[in-house]
Design a protein around this motif. Structure first.
Motif, PDB file in Angstrom:
ATOM      1  N   PHE A  74       0.823  -1.212   0.000  1.00 62.62           N
ATOM      2  CA  PHE A  74       0.000   0.000   0.000  1.00 62.62           C
ATOM      3  C   PHE A  74       0.855   1.261   0.000  1.00 62.62           C
ATOM      4  CE2 PHE A  74      -2.368   3.374   2.182  1.00 62.62           C
ATOM      5  CZ  PHE A  74      -3.509   3.416   1.404  1.00 62.62           C
ATOM      6  N   ALA A  75       1.890   1.274   0.808  1.00 59.28           N
ATOM      7  CA  ALA A  75       2.668   2.498   1.007  1.00 59.28           C
ATOM      8  C   ALA A  75       3.789   2.688   0.008  1.00 59.28           C
ATOM      9  CB  ALA A  75       3.238   2.523   2.420  1.00 59.28           C
ATOM     10  N   MET A  76       4.454   1.620  -0.400  1.00 60.70           N
ATOM     11  CA  MET A  76       5.662   1.770  -1.204  1.00 60.70           C
ATOM     12  C   MET A  76       5.499   1.308  -2.653  1.00 60.70           C
ATOM     13  SD  MET A  76       7.418   3.159   1.115  1.00 60.70           S
ATOM     14  CE  MET A  76       9.175   3.212   0.860  1.00 60.70           C
ATOM     15  N   MET A  77       4.612   0.367  -2.896  1.00 63.57           N
ATOM     16  CA  MET A  77       4.486  -0.204  -4.242  1.00 63.57           C
ATOM     17  C   MET A  77       3.318   0.372  -5.039  1.00 63.57           C
ATOM     18  SD  MET A  77       6.966  -2.203  -4.147  1.00 63.57           S
ATOM     19  CE  MET A  77       7.854  -3.538  -3.454  1.00 63.57           C
ATOM     20  N   CYS A 136     -10.807  12.533   9.001  1.00 62.02           N
ATOM     21  CA  CYS A 136      -9.508  12.875   9.603  1.00 62.02           C
ATOM     22  C   CYS A 136      -9.073  11.798  10.584  1.00 62.02           C
ATOM     23  CB  CYS A 136      -9.600  14.230  10.311  1.00 62.02           C
ATOM     24  SG  CYS A 136      -9.914  15.608   9.205  1.00 62.02           S
ATOM     25  N   GLU A 137     -10.002  11.357  11.420  1.00 67.31           N
ATOM     26  CA  GLU A 137      -9.684  10.320  12.413  1.00 67.31           C
ATOM     27  C   GLU A 137      -9.210   9.032  11.749  1.00 67.31           C
ATOM     28  OE1 GLU A 137     -11.965   7.615  15.770  1.00 67.31           O
ATOM     29  OE2 GLU A 137     -13.027   9.262  14.833  1.00 67.31           O
ATOM     30  N   GLN A 138      -9.945   8.562  10.755  1.00 64.10           N
ATOM     31  CA  GLN A 138      -9.567   7.312  10.088  1.00 64.10           C
ATOM     32  C   GLN A 138      -8.267   7.456   9.305  1.00 64.10           C
ATOM     33  OE1 GLN A 138     -10.799   4.287  10.507  1.00 64.10           O
ATOM     34  NE2 GLN A 138     -12.252   5.140  11.957  1.00 64.10           N
ATOM     35  N   CYS A 139      -8.076   8.609   8.701  1.00 59.08           N
ATOM     36  CA  CYS A 139      -6.871   8.821   7.901  1.00 59.08           C
ATOM     37  C   CYS A 139      -5.618   8.844   8.784  1.00 59.08           C
ATOM     38  CB  CYS A 139      -6.999  10.105   7.099  1.00 59.08           C
ATOM     39  SG  CYS A 139      -6.022  10.087   5.595  1.00 59.08           S
ATOM     40  N   PHE A 140      -5.677   9.551   9.891  1.00 59.06           N
ATOM     41  CA  PHE A 140      -4.519   9.575  10.774  1.00 59.06           C
ATOM     42  C   PHE A 140      -4.308   8.226  11.461  1.00 59.06           C
ATOM     43  CE2 PHE A 140      -4.851  14.201  10.284  1.00 59.06           C
ATOM     44  CZ  PHE A 140      -3.529  14.469   9.982  1.00 59.06           C
ATOM     45  N   GLY A 141      -5.379   7.480  11.687  1.00 56.01           N
ATOM     46  CA  GLY A 141      -5.243   6.108  12.180  1.00 56.01           C
ATOM     47  C   GLY A 141      -4.538   5.233  11.169  1.00 56.01           C
ATOM     48  N   LEU A 142      -4.889   5.414   9.890  1.00 55.22           N
ATOM     49  CA  LEU A 142      -4.217   4.684   8.820  1.00 55.22           C
ATOM     50  C   LEU A 142      -2.734   5.047   8.781  1.00 55.22           C
ATOM     51  CD1 LEU A 142      -4.183   2.944   6.207  1.00 55.22           C
ATOM     52  CD2 LEU A 142      -4.873   5.011   4.968  1.00 55.22           C
ATOM     53  N   PHE A 143      -2.428   6.343   8.885  1.00 56.75           N
ATOM     54  CA  PHE A 143      -1.034   6.774   8.878  1.00 56.75           C
ATOM     55  C   PHE A 143      -0.263   6.182  10.068  1.00 56.75           C
ATOM     56  CE2 PHE A 143      -2.517  10.897   6.649  1.00 56.75           C
ATOM     57  CZ  PHE A 143      -2.595  10.233   5.433  1.00 56.75           C
ATOM     58  N   ALA A 144      -0.915   6.109  11.222  1.00 57.06           N
ATOM     59  CA  ALA A 144      -0.263   5.525  12.401  1.00 57.06           C
ATOM     60  C   ALA A 144       0.057   4.049  12.156  1.00 57.06           C
ATOM     61  CB  ALA A 144      -1.165   5.685  13.628  1.00 57.06           C
ATOM     62  N   ASN A 145      -0.905   3.320  11.604  1.00 63.36           N
ATOM     63  CA  ASN A 145      -0.669   1.907  11.328  1.00 63.36           C
ATOM     64  C   ASN A 145       0.408   1.707  10.263  1.00 63.36           C
ATOM     65  OD1 ASN A 145      -2.652   1.349  13.170  1.00 63.36           O
ATOM     66  ND2 ASN A 145      -4.111   0.527  11.713  1.00 63.36           N
ATOM     67  N   LEU A 146       0.442   2.595   9.291  1.00 62.80           N
ATOM     68  CA  LEU A 146       1.439   2.473   8.230  1.00 62.80           C
ATOM     69  C   LEU A 146       2.863   2.711   8.724  1.00 62.80           C
ATOM     70  CD1 LEU A 146      -0.309   4.344   5.288  1.00 62.80           C
ATOM     71  CD2 LEU A 146       0.432   1.958   5.266  1.00 62.80           C
ATOM     72  N   THR A 147       3.023   3.650   9.640  1.00 63.15           N
ATOM     73  CA  THR A 147       4.371   4.061  10.047  1.00 63.15           C
ATOM     74  C   THR A 147       4.931   3.270  11.223  1.00 63.15           C
ATOM     75  OG1 THR A 147       3.426   5.822  11.405  1.00 63.15           O
ATOM     76  CG2 THR A 147       4.081   6.389   9.161  1.00 63.15           C
ATOM     77  N   MET A 148       4.120   2.430  11.839  1.00 57.22           N
ATOM     78  CA  MET A 148       4.602   1.634  12.954  1.00 57.22           C
ATOM     79  C   MET A 148       5.748   0.718  12.509  1.00 57.22           C
ATOM     80  SD  MET A 148       1.955  -0.091  15.613  1.00 57.22           S
ATOM     81  CE  MET A 148       0.619   0.969  15.168  1.00 57.22           C
ATOM     82  N   ARG A 149       6.919   0.918  13.079  1.00 52.00           N
ATOM     83  CA  ARG A 149       8.125   0.143  12.769  1.00 52.00           C
ATOM     84  C   ARG A 149       8.555   0.273  11.307  1.00 52.00           C
ATOM     85  NH1 ARG A 149       4.691  -3.058  15.293  1.00 52.00           N
ATOM     86  NH2 ARG A 149       4.346  -4.389  13.509  1.00 52.00           N
ATOM     87  N   LYS A 150       8.201   1.368  10.647  1.00 49.52           N
ATOM     88  CA  LYS A 150       8.534   1.549   9.234  1.00 49.52           C
ATOM     89  C   LYS A 150       8.997   2.977   8.976  1.00 49.52           C
ATOM     90  CE  LYS A 150       7.266  -2.432   7.384  1.00 49.52           C
ATOM     91  NZ  LYS A 150       8.045  -3.224   6.465  1.00 49.52           N
ATOM     92  N   PRO A 188      11.021   4.168   6.668  1.00 51.85           N
ATOM     93  CA  PRO A 188      10.960   4.624   5.271  1.00 51.85           C
ATOM     94  C   PRO A 188       9.559   5.115   4.869  1.00 51.85           C
ATOM     95  CG  PRO A 188      12.127   2.541   5.390  1.00 51.85           C
ATOM     96  CD  PRO A 188      11.529   2.788   6.747  1.00 51.85           C
ATOM     97  N   ILE A 189       8.535   4.466   5.402  1.00 49.79           N
ATOM     98  CA  ILE A 189       7.165   4.895   5.110  1.00 49.79           C
ATOM     99  C   ILE A 189       6.901   6.236   5.772  1.00 49.79           C
ATOM    100  CG2 ILE A 189       4.716   4.370   5.450  1.00 49.79           C
ATOM    101  CD1 ILE A 189       5.432   1.401   5.124  1.00 49.79           C
ATOM    102  N   ALA A 190       7.371   6.411   6.995  1.00 49.23           N
ATOM    103  CA  ALA A 190       7.194   7.692   7.684  1.00 49.23           C
ATOM    104  C   ALA A 190       7.887   8.817   6.924  1.00 49.23           C
ATOM    105  CB  ALA A 190       7.736   7.601   9.114  1.00 49.23           C
ATOM    106  N   ALA A 191       9.067   8.550   6.402  1.00 45.72           N
ATOM    107  CA  ALA A 191       9.787   9.562   5.634  1.00 45.72           C
ATOM    108  C   ALA A 191       9.041   9.906   4.353  1.00 45.72           C
ATOM    109  CB  ALA A 191      11.197   9.072   5.309  1.00 45.72           C
TER     110      ALA A 191
END
Length: 114
Positions: A49-52, A73-87, A89-92
């Motif tokens: 989802f994030a890189m490919m 906004c709530e769901q989107c930032f929740g998605l961002f939190a799940n995406l960046t957990m231990r990642k 490169p995705i956070a960057a």
């Protein structure tokens, strides 16, 4: 997690749900973000989802489009939190450029001060 893997990858629901992020209906966007948020807890799906794909960019665009809707906004930032957990490169990637997630978070906070 096996069911999520089968639904998101095997049944190709990830791409189908992702296309709904461009909708003008904020309820459909919110629901799609909630499903994507559940899908990306699995590492392989998170990377897909994030890189490919352009999924993260679509989520950012959906947030910009529906910034006045608190549930989106709530769901989107929740998605961002799940995406960046231990990642990191995705956070960057998520915060790349002047239109990154931090700039959007500031706009959301200004919009929803209460």
């Amino acid at each position: 997690q096996d069911r999520v893997q089968i639904l998101a990858g095997g049944a190709k629901l990830l791409s189908r749900v992702q296309t709904n992020l461009t909708s003008d209906d904020s309820r459909l966007v919110r629901a799609s973000l909630a499903v994507l948020r559940a899908f990306v807890v699995i590492e392989e799906i998170k990377d897909d989802f994030a890189m490919m794909s352009d999924g993260m960019e679509q989520a950012l665009a959906a947030l910009k489009k529906h910034v006045s809707v608190p549930a989106v906004c709530e769901q989107c930032f929740g998605l961002f939190a799940n995406l960046t957990m231990r990642k990191s490169p995705i956070a960057a990637k998520l915060n790349d450029g002047s239109e990154g997630v931090v700039a959007l978070a500031i706009a959301v906070l200004r919009q929803h001060r209460e």
